[in-house]
Scaffold this motif. Structure first.
Motif, PDB file in Angstrom:
ATOM      1  N   MET A  14       1.122  -1.599   0.308  1.00 41.03           N
ATOM      2  CA  MET A  14       0.141   0.151   0.151  1.00 41.03           C
ATOM      3  C   MET A  14       0.981   1.355   0.144  1.00 41.03           C
ATOM      4  O   MET A  14       0.691   2.432  -0.876  1.00 41.03           O
ATOM      5  CB  MET A  14      -0.662  -0.291   1.408  1.00 41.03           C
ATOM      6  N   ASP A  15       1.886   1.268   0.896  1.00 39.56           N
ATOM      7  CA  ASP A  15       2.684   2.921   0.274  1.00 39.56           C
ATOM      8  C   ASP A  15       3.611   2.442  -1.061  1.00 39.56           C
ATOM      9  O   ASP A  15       3.620   3.080  -0.844  1.00 39.56           O
ATOM     10  CB  ASP A  15       3.828   2.510   1.645  1.00 39.56           C
ATOM     11  N   GLY A  16       3.922   1.594  -1.358  1.00 36.06           N
ATOM     12  CA  GLY A  16       4.267   1.736  -2.332  1.00 36.06           C
ATOM     13  C   GLY A  16       3.248   2.095  -3.602  1.00 36.06           C
ATOM     14  O   GLY A  16       3.376   2.963  -3.799  1.00 36.06           O
ATOM     15  N   ILE A  17       2.367   2.319  -3.613  1.00 30.79           N
ATOM     16  CA  ILE A  17       0.777   2.827  -4.646  1.00 30.79           C
ATOM     17  C   ILE A  17       1.105   4.519  -4.162  1.00 30.79           C
ATOM     18  O   ILE A  17       1.025   5.064  -4.769  1.00 30.79           O
ATOM     19  CB  ILE A  17      -0.134   2.136  -4.534  1.00 30.79           C
ATOM     20  N   HIS A  18       1.148   4.500  -3.464  1.00 32.40           N
ATOM     21  CA  HIS A  18       0.409   5.732  -1.823  1.00 32.40           C
ATOM     22  C   HIS A  18       2.416   6.394  -2.845  1.00 32.40           C
ATOM     23  O   HIS A  18       1.603   7.795  -3.408  1.00 32.40           O
ATOM     24  CB  HIS A  18       0.784   6.049  -0.499  1.00 32.40           C
ATOM     25  N   ALA A  19       2.803   5.856  -2.990  1.00 30.44           N
ATOM     26  CA  ALA A  19       4.517   6.663  -3.417  1.00 30.44           C
ATOM     27  C   ALA A  19       4.404   6.901  -4.980  1.00 30.44           C
ATOM     28  O   ALA A  19       4.574   7.745  -4.982  1.00 30.44           O
ATOM     29  CB  ALA A  19       5.658   6.039  -2.647  1.00 30.44           C
ATOM     30  N   GLY A  67     -13.680   6.252  -8.501  1.00 31.33           N
ATOM     31  CA  GLY A  67     -12.839   6.488  -8.422  1.00 31.33           C
ATOM     32  C   GLY A  67     -13.624   6.572  -6.094  1.00 31.33           C
ATOM     33  O   GLY A  67     -12.504   7.097  -5.935  1.00 31.33           O
ATOM     34  N   ILE A  68     -14.290   5.598  -5.718  1.00 28.01           N
ATOM     35  CA  ILE A  68     -14.743   6.457  -4.943  1.00 28.01           C
ATOM     36  C   ILE A  68     -14.450   4.911  -3.691  1.00 28.01           C
ATOM     37  O   ILE A  68     -14.077   4.908  -2.932  1.00 28.01           O
ATOM     38  CB  ILE A  68     -16.004   6.320  -4.487  1.00 28.01           C
ATOM     39  N   ALA A  69     -13.698   3.992  -5.201  1.00 34.71           N
ATOM     40  CA  ALA A  69     -12.943   2.869  -4.443  1.00 34.71           C
ATOM     41  C   ALA A  69     -11.726   2.873  -4.735  1.00 34.71           C
ATOM     42  O   ALA A  69     -11.029   3.508  -5.522  1.00 34.71           O
ATOM     43  CB  ALA A  69     -13.934   1.486  -5.573  1.00 34.71           C
ATOM     44  N   GLU A  70     -11.413   1.941  -3.560  1.00 39.56           N
ATOM     45  CA  GLU A  70      -9.633   2.496  -3.149  1.00 39.56           C
ATOM     46  C   GLU A  70      -8.323   1.878  -4.333  1.00 39.56           C
ATOM     47  O   GLU A  70      -7.417   2.250  -4.759  1.00 39.56           O
ATOM     48  CB  GLU A  70      -9.234   2.243  -2.183  1.00 39.56           C
ATOM     49  N   TRP A  71      -8.730   0.865  -5.490  1.00 41.64           N
ATOM     50  CA  TRP A  71      -8.392   0.227  -5.809  1.00 41.64           C
ATOM     51  C   TRP A  71      -8.203   1.088  -6.811  1.00 41.64           C
ATOM     52  O   TRP A  71      -6.937   0.712  -7.577  1.00 41.64           O
ATOM     53  CB  TRP A  71      -8.803  -1.177  -6.623  1.00 41.64           C
ATOM     54  N   TYR A  72      -9.335   1.960  -7.183  1.00 44.47           N
ATOM     55  CA  TYR A  72      -9.141   2.353  -8.822  1.00 44.47           C
ATOM     56  C   TYR A  72      -8.476   3.802  -8.314  1.00 44.47           C
ATOM     57  O   TYR A  72      -7.544   4.333 -10.062  1.00 44.47           O
ATOM     58  CB  TYR A  72     -10.636   3.124  -9.253  1.00 44.47           C
ATOM     59  N   LYS A  73      -7.938   4.217  -7.131  1.00 48.30           N
ATOM     60  CA  LYS A  73      -6.879   5.336  -7.621  1.00 48.30           C
ATOM     61  C   LYS A  73      -6.028   5.366  -8.210  1.00 48.30           C
ATOM     62  O   LYS A  73      -5.637   6.322  -8.656  1.00 48.30           O
ATOM     63  CB  LYS A  73      -6.763   5.676  -6.015  1.00 48.30           C
ATOM     64  N   PRO A  74      -4.797   4.285  -7.805  1.00 44.49           N
ATOM     65  CA  PRO A  74      -3.768   4.687  -8.545  1.00 44.49           C
ATOM     66  C   PRO A  74      -4.093   4.478 -10.576  1.00 44.49           C
ATOM     67  O   PRO A  74      -2.849   4.773 -11.017  1.00 44.49           O
ATOM     68  CB  PRO A  74      -3.075   2.992  -8.142  1.00 44.49           C
TER      69      PRO A  74
END
Length: 364
Positions: free
Chosen positions: A1-6, A177-184
């Motif tokens: 998850m940290d990798g996706i945020h980065a 867009g409301i789903a976490e998986w779609y954000k990256p």
């Protein structure tokens, strides 16, 4: 998850840098040529910068303000496209306008669909609505820019395709867009499309057609600043002398215009694709604006601007004599102030002697 945020933060930083570079570069071009489309495009990238910046912050108030920044980006992009068409004297085809006409209905269907899919009323009326209205105007702006493809070729093609794709990609962004998986996924797609739009827009606004580079030329010694009224025969002699100069001309005969001239075909028919520039004979205000910009540009370079109007008889058919004299008087003043030359081509016999005398007197 940290990798996706980065990854998202890195992509955000890339877009922020691209936005600022595009805004600064295009604003420089605006300062050089004063085209309002360039100013609108420059401001659009500033609002995109603010939109991306707001998404990287966690403050709810700032994020809510960010939902207003994205529609502002699309509004400026659309306005820039409209001004761009006006500057190029291009009339939008009815087919394009027909496509724009269905967008309000499409937007409402989209809003209902988002609510039925997500079940979240707050998301639908805030973020999804912002994405939707942005998509409508971004796509509309892309369709308008497509009208200039005959003039700008690949430079505009890459831009309008990128813009339309960016508008279309906002539809799944509203749904998922409301789903976490779609954000990256969504942010990566946005990054690619935004960078593509930036590169294409910088390429377009940096092109010679958008920002023509005038060569410094010395005026012929026998052509003095002011207004010259000539007949057709005298005009042919002058045309030969001026064939290598960047003259601004308003003409009816487009078959004998020197290659180096910037000309506008004065006609009531909005030709599509055949002529680069057409202008309606009743649009005297547009002719005034084009002449003023042309003279101001040459005066700024210390050069001698030359304007030719080879359609006076035609203009008298579509304008009252009083309106035409006001237009020519204003144009004369612009020419005098900027030490340019205005060449009016008309046969004396085509006017009443009283009107011809009035024309000569006003142009002294």
């Amino acid at each position: 998850m940290d990798g996706i945020h980065a990854l998202v933060l890195a992509e955000a930083a890339m877009v922020l840098i691209a936005d600022l570079m595009a805004a600064g570069w295009i604003f420089r071009i605006y300062l050089r040529n004063r085209r309002r489309s360039a100013l609108a495009f420059s401001l659009a990238w500033i609002f995109d910068f603010l939109t991306i910046l707001s998404t990287t912050l966690t403050n709810p108030t700032i994020q809510m303000i960010g939902t207003l920044m994205l529609p502002a980006f699309s509004a400026l992009l659309f306005y820039g496209a409209v001004r761009f068409l006006e500057e190029e004297s291009i009339t939008v085809r009815y087919r394009t306008l027909a496509v724009l006409a269905v967008m309000p209905v499409a937007f409402m269907i989209y809003m209902v669909g988002v609510y039925l899919y997500t079940g979240d009323a707050v998301w639908t009326i805030t973020s999804a609505a912002s994405l939707g209205i942005t998509g409508v105007f971004v796509i509309a702006g892309g369709l308008l820019l497509k009208e200039t493809e005959e003039i700008y070729k690949s430079a505009i093609k890459y831009l309008y395709i990128s813009i339309i794709l960016f508008g279309l990609h906002l539809i799944p962004a509203a749904l998922f867009g409301i789903a976490e998986w779609y954000k990256p996924v969504g942010f990566t797609l946005s990054t690619i499309l935004i960078v593509s739009m930036v590169v294409a827009m910088v390429k377009l606004t940096s092109s010679e057609s958008f920002t023509p580079q005038r060569e410094r030329v010395t005026a012929p010694t026998d052509l003095k600043p002011g207004v010259i009224i000539v007949n057709g025969k005298e005009y042919q002699t002058l045309k030969e002398k001026l064939k290598d100069r960047p003259v601004l001309a308003f003409v009816r005969d487009v078959t004998q215009v020197p290659d180096g001239w910037q000309y506008y075909f004065v006609t009531t028919i909005p030709f599509q694709g055949r002529f680069k520039n057409t202008i309606n004979p009743t649009n005297l205000a547009r002719m005034t604006e084009l002449s003023y910009k042309y003279l101001e540009e040459f005066a700024r370079m210390g050069d001698h601007g030359i304007i030719v109007i080879d359609c006076l008889e035609y203009l008298t058919v579509y304008n009252s004599w009083e309106s035409l004299m006001k237009f020519l008087s204003k144009l004369r003043d612009f020419v005098i102030i900027n030490r340019g030359t205005l060449i009016l081509v008309i046969e004396k016999e085509s006017l009443e002697s009283r009107l011809y005398a009035q024309l000569r007197k006003l142009m002294e």
